[in-house]
Design a protein around this motif. Sequence first.
Motif, PDB file in Angstrom:
ATOM      1  N   ASP A 107       0.877  -1.176   0.000  1.00  0.00           N
ATOM      2  CA  ASP A 107       0.000   0.000   0.000  1.00  0.00           C
ATOM      3  C   ASP A 107       0.910   1.220   0.000  1.00  0.00           C
ATOM      4  O   ASP A 107       1.283   1.743   1.044  1.00  0.00           O
ATOM      5  CB  ASP A 107      -0.901  -0.037   1.237  1.00  0.00           C
ATOM      6  CG  ASP A 107      -1.995   1.023   1.212  1.00  0.00           C
ATOM      7  OD1 ASP A 107      -1.904   1.952   0.392  1.00  0.00           O
ATOM      8  OD2 ASP A 107      -2.930   0.922   2.027  1.00  0.00           O
ATOM      9  N   GLU A 108       1.261   1.692  -1.187  1.00  0.00           N
ATOM     10  CA  GLU A 108       2.385   2.616  -1.317  1.00  0.00           C
ATOM     11  C   GLU A 108       2.019   4.092  -1.365  1.00  0.00           C
ATOM     12  O   GLU A 108       2.903   4.935  -1.270  1.00  0.00           O
ATOM     13  CB  GLU A 108       3.188   2.284  -2.586  1.00  0.00           C
ATOM     14  CG  GLU A 108       3.827   0.915  -2.568  1.00  0.00           C
ATOM     15  CD  GLU A 108       4.628   0.635  -3.815  1.00  0.00           C
ATOM     16  OE1 GLU A 108       5.772   0.171  -3.696  1.00  0.00           O
ATOM     17  OE2 GLU A 108       4.105   0.883  -4.922  1.00  0.00           O
ATOM     18  N   LEU A 109       0.758   4.440  -1.507  1.00  0.00           N
ATOM     19  CA  LEU A 109       0.416   5.827  -1.826  1.00  0.00           C
ATOM     20  C   LEU A 109       0.993   6.830  -0.845  1.00  0.00           C
ATOM     21  O   LEU A 109       1.701   7.748  -1.228  1.00  0.00           O
ATOM     22  CB  LEU A 109      -1.102   6.000  -1.914  1.00  0.00           C
ATOM     23  CG  LEU A 109      -1.557   7.426  -2.220  1.00  0.00           C
ATOM     24  CD1 LEU A 109      -1.066   7.848  -3.603  1.00  0.00           C
ATOM     25  CD2 LEU A 109      -3.069   7.552  -2.139  1.00  0.00           C
ATOM     26  N   SER A 110       0.702   6.668   0.448  1.00  0.00           N
ATOM     27  CA  SER A 110       1.104   7.709   1.397  1.00  0.00           C
ATOM     28  C   SER A 110       2.017   7.229   2.507  1.00  0.00           C
ATOM     29  O   SER A 110       2.662   8.041   3.163  1.00  0.00           O
ATOM     30  CB  SER A 110      -0.146   8.347   2.029  1.00  0.00           C
ATOM     31  OG  SER A 110      -0.870   7.376   2.771  1.00  0.00           O
ATOM     32  N   ARG A 111       2.099   5.921   2.742  1.00  0.00           N
ATOM     33  CA  ARG A 111       2.910   5.430   3.848  1.00  0.00           C
ATOM     34  C   ARG A 111       3.912   4.363   3.431  1.00  0.00           C
ATOM     35  O   ARG A 111       4.582   3.782   4.271  1.00  0.00           O
ATOM     36  CB  ARG A 111       2.008   4.864   4.957  1.00  0.00           C
ATOM     37  CG  ARG A 111       1.162   5.929   5.648  1.00  0.00           C
ATOM     38  CD  ARG A 111       2.018   6.952   6.371  1.00  0.00           C
ATOM     39  NE  ARG A 111       1.218   7.958   7.049  1.00  0.00           N
ATOM     40  CZ  ARG A 111       1.715   8.980   7.719  1.00  0.00           C
ATOM     41  NH1 ARG A 111       3.017   9.139   7.806  1.00  0.00           N
ATOM     42  NH2 ARG A 111       0.917   9.848   8.296  1.00  0.00           N
ATOM     43  N   ASN A 112       4.017   4.092   2.154  1.00  0.00           N
ATOM     44  CA  ASN A 112       5.014   3.147   1.645  1.00  0.00           C
ATOM     45  C   ASN A 112       4.962   1.820   2.396  1.00  0.00           C
ATOM     46  O   ASN A 112       5.974   1.277   2.816  1.00  0.00           O
ATOM     47  CB  ASN A 112       6.419   3.745   1.743  1.00  0.00           C
ATOM     48  CG  ASN A 112       7.420   2.956   0.899  1.00  0.00           C
ATOM     49  OD1 ASN A 112       7.065   2.412  -0.142  1.00  0.00           O
ATOM     50  ND2 ASN A 112       8.664   2.891   1.347  1.00  0.00           N
ATOM     51  N   ILE A 113       3.746   1.288   2.581  1.00  0.00           N
ATOM     52  CA  ILE A 113       3.560   0.040   3.314  1.00  0.00           C
ATOM     53  C   ILE A 113       3.838  -1.148   2.397  1.00  0.00           C
ATOM     54  O   ILE A 113       3.250  -1.263   1.319  1.00  0.00           O
ATOM     55  CB  ILE A 113       2.132  -0.050   3.879  1.00  0.00           C
ATOM     56  CG1 ILE A 113       1.885   1.084   4.886  1.00  0.00           C
ATOM     57  CG2 ILE A 113       1.879  -1.405   4.526  1.00  0.00           C
ATOM     58  CD1 ILE A 113       0.430   1.239   5.292  1.00  0.00           C
ATOM     59  N   ASP A 114       4.736  -2.010   2.800  1.00  0.00           N
ATOM     60  CA  ASP A 114       5.075  -3.225   2.050  1.00  0.00           C
ATOM     61  C   ASP A 114       5.440  -4.275   3.086  1.00  0.00           C
ATOM     62  O   ASP A 114       6.582  -4.360   3.536  1.00  0.00           O
ATOM     63  CB  ASP A 114       6.245  -2.945   1.111  1.00  0.00           C
ATOM     64  CG  ASP A 114       6.528  -4.102   0.162  1.00  0.00           C
ATOM     65  OD1 ASP A 114       6.112  -5.238   0.465  1.00  0.00           O
ATOM     66  OD2 ASP A 114       7.173  -3.871  -0.883  1.00  0.00           O
ATOM     67  N   VAL A 115       4.452  -5.067   3.513  1.00  0.00           N
ATOM     68  CA  VAL A 115       4.642  -5.949   4.664  1.00  0.00           C
ATOM     69  C   VAL A 115       4.163  -7.367   4.387  1.00  0.00           C
ATOM     70  O   VAL A 115       3.265  -7.610   3.585  1.00  0.00           O
ATOM     71  CB  VAL A 115       3.894  -5.414   5.912  1.00  0.00           C
ATOM     72  CG1 VAL A 115       4.575  -4.178   6.463  1.00  0.00           C
ATOM     73  CG2 VAL A 115       2.429  -5.137   5.599  1.00  0.00           C
ATOM     74  N   TRP A 116       4.801  -8.312   5.090  1.00  0.00           N
ATOM     75  CA  TRP A 116       4.366  -9.712   5.135  1.00  0.00           C
ATOM     76  C   TRP A 116       3.691  -9.918   6.491  1.00  0.00           C
ATOM     77  O   TRP A 116       4.316  -9.718   7.538  1.00  0.00           O
ATOM     78  CB  TRP A 116       5.556 -10.650   4.989  1.00  0.00           C
ATOM     79  CG  TRP A 116       6.099 -10.696   3.591  1.00  0.00           C
ATOM     80  CD1 TRP A 116       6.981  -9.824   3.029  1.00  0.00           C
ATOM     81  CD2 TRP A 116       5.801 -11.679   2.592  1.00  0.00           C
ATOM     82  NE1 TRP A 116       7.250 -10.196   1.727  1.00  0.00           N
ATOM     83  CE2 TRP A 116       6.548 -11.329   1.437  1.00  0.00           C
ATOM     84  CE3 TRP A 116       4.984 -12.818   2.562  1.00  0.00           C
ATOM     85  CZ2 TRP A 116       6.492 -12.088   0.257  1.00  0.00           C
ATOM     86  CZ3 TRP A 116       4.944 -13.562   1.398  1.00  0.00           C
ATOM     87  CH2 TRP A 116       5.682 -13.203   0.257  1.00  0.00           C
TER      88      TRP A 116
END
Length: 229
Positions: free
Chosen positions: A115-124
Motif C-alpha cells: 500500500d504505497e500511496l502515502s505510507r510506503n507500506i510493504d509488509v508480510w
Amino acid sequence: MEKHINKTMKQVKFALFVTLTLSAFSPVAQNIEAVREFLFLNYISDIGIHTKNDICSNDAFFQAGTIEASPKYVLNRKAMKHEEYISDSVDYCVQFYKVLWLDNVDGLYLIHLVDELSRNIDVWIRVKGWRENDMRFLYLMYKKNGLQERDFRHMVQAWGSLGSSIAREIPWDKMVKGAIRNKMEDDCFISEHYKLLDSLRSRDGLKTPVRNLYSVFSRQPMSGMWMEF
C-alpha cells in the motif's frame, strides 16, 4: 555464536525480502524460489530451530514443503484524511499464501500487502497458524495512519469475497474482531506448531493448557517496510 547466527539469519531474510520487493510485479512463477526460501526460513524459525547446523541439515525438509499462492489482487480501500485530496479511495495490492510442510501440521497462512500511496507500506503479515499473529499490528498501523476502524474492518472482510480459495479458508470476521479487540478468543488463533508440540507431549502423558496453544499478537510484522508515524 548464537547471536552471530541470529544476525546472519536476519541478514538473509532482509536480502530475500529486497529480492521479493524488486520483483513484486513479476509473475509468481518467476520468483517462487525466492518466496519459497524466504518462507522456509520463517517456517523453521516458527518451529523453533535456531542453530546453524539445524538449518544446514534441513535441505530435504526444505524441498518437501509446499507453497500455495493466490493471484495478486489490486483492491481499493477508503482513503484516509490526508489522502482525500487525491481520491475517495486508494488502490493497494494483496497476495495470499498458504505454507504446508509437515504432514501432521495444518497450513500456515500469511499475506503480502503493498500500500504505497502515502505510507510506503510493504509488509508480510502472519494471519493464521503461526506462533505470532500480525493482524493486530496491521490494524494499529492503519489506525495510527488515520484509517477508521469500520473502514479497516470492511477492508479485511472483503478479502473473503475474492476468488482465492486460500483467502476463503481464513475466517476474516473473527480475525479482524480479535485484532481490533486485542483478544484471541477463537480457535482460529491457535498456533499449529504449538498443537504439534502438544501432541508430542501427550505421548508422554503430559498435556499443555489450552491457553498455551494460542498465538500471541506481534509488535512487528514477519517482514517488511512502512513509513514511521
